[in-house]
Enzyme design. Structure first.
Site, PDB file in Angstrom:
ATOM      1  N   HIS A  70       0.810  -1.278  -0.095  1.00  0.00           N
ATOM      2  CA  HIS A  70      -0.079   0.058   0.081  1.00  0.00           C
ATOM      3  C   HIS A  70       0.786   1.068   0.240  1.00  0.00           C
ATOM      4  O   HIS A  70       0.493   1.992  -0.637  1.00  0.00           O
ATOM      5  CB  HIS A  70      -0.978  -0.067   1.220  1.00  0.00           C
ATOM      6  CG  HIS A  70      -2.103  -1.030   1.089  1.00  0.00           C
ATOM      7  ND1 HIS A  70      -3.207  -0.901   0.352  1.00  0.00           N
ATOM      8  CD2 HIS A  70      -2.062  -2.393   1.694  1.00  0.00           C
ATOM      9  CE1 HIS A  70      -3.961  -1.860   0.340  1.00  0.00           C
ATOM     10  NE2 HIS A  70      -3.232  -2.791   1.153  1.00  0.00           N
ATOM     11  N   ASP A  71       1.893   1.339   0.771  1.00  0.00           N
ATOM     12  CA  ASP A  71       2.498   2.526   1.112  1.00  0.00           C
ATOM     13  C   ASP A  71       3.883   2.584  -0.274  1.00  0.00           C
ATOM     14  O   ASP A  71       4.347   3.648  -0.289  1.00  0.00           O
ATOM     15  CB  ASP A  71       3.149   2.707   2.374  1.00  0.00           C
ATOM     16  CG  ASP A  71       2.126   2.759   3.445  1.00  0.00           C
ATOM     17  OD1 ASP A  71       0.798   3.195   2.865  1.00  0.00           O
ATOM     18  OD2 ASP A  71       2.219   2.501   4.589  1.00  0.00           O
ATOM     19  N   VAL A  74       6.242  -0.765  -5.707  1.00  0.00           N
ATOM     20  CA  VAL A  74       7.356  -0.599  -6.804  1.00  0.00           C
ATOM     21  C   VAL A  74       6.882  -1.418  -7.861  1.00  0.00           C
ATOM     22  O   VAL A  74       6.703  -2.589  -7.706  1.00  0.00           O
ATOM     23  CB  VAL A  74       8.567  -0.816  -6.090  1.00  0.00           C
ATOM     24  CG1 VAL A  74       9.626  -0.353  -7.587  1.00  0.00           C
ATOM     25  CG2 VAL A  74       8.941   0.129  -5.041  1.00  0.00           C
TER      26      VAL A  74
END
Length: 77
Positions: A70-71, A74
């Site tokens: 979520h954060d 890549v």
């Protein structure tokens, strides 16, 4: 009032530096072998520490997965 002016000047300087440096930063790419020459054991050290933390707190595994997907997801192309 003078303090406010200095604060605004600092923010403007920071913005200018950010814009000036941004083209170089956007060219950067992630690499799986970044630490191979400077710290060849980095991956194994990180794995050992993460394994130890997850062993101590099982809920951490799910939190790390959320963080990964979520954060800081890549895309590899």
């Amino acid at each position: 009032m003078a303090l406010r002016s200095i604060e605004v000047q600092r923010w403007m300087l920071a913005a200018i530096i950010t814009v000036a440096v941004a083209p170089d930063v956007t060219e950067a790419q992630l690499s799986t072998d970044f630490y191979d020459t400077t710290c060849p054991q980095a991956a194994s050290l990180v794995k050992q520490k993460v394994d130890a933390f997850v062993e101590a707190d099982r809920g951490l595994a799910a939190a790390l997965m959320r963080l990964d997907f979520h954060d800081c997801f890549v895309r590899v192309t």
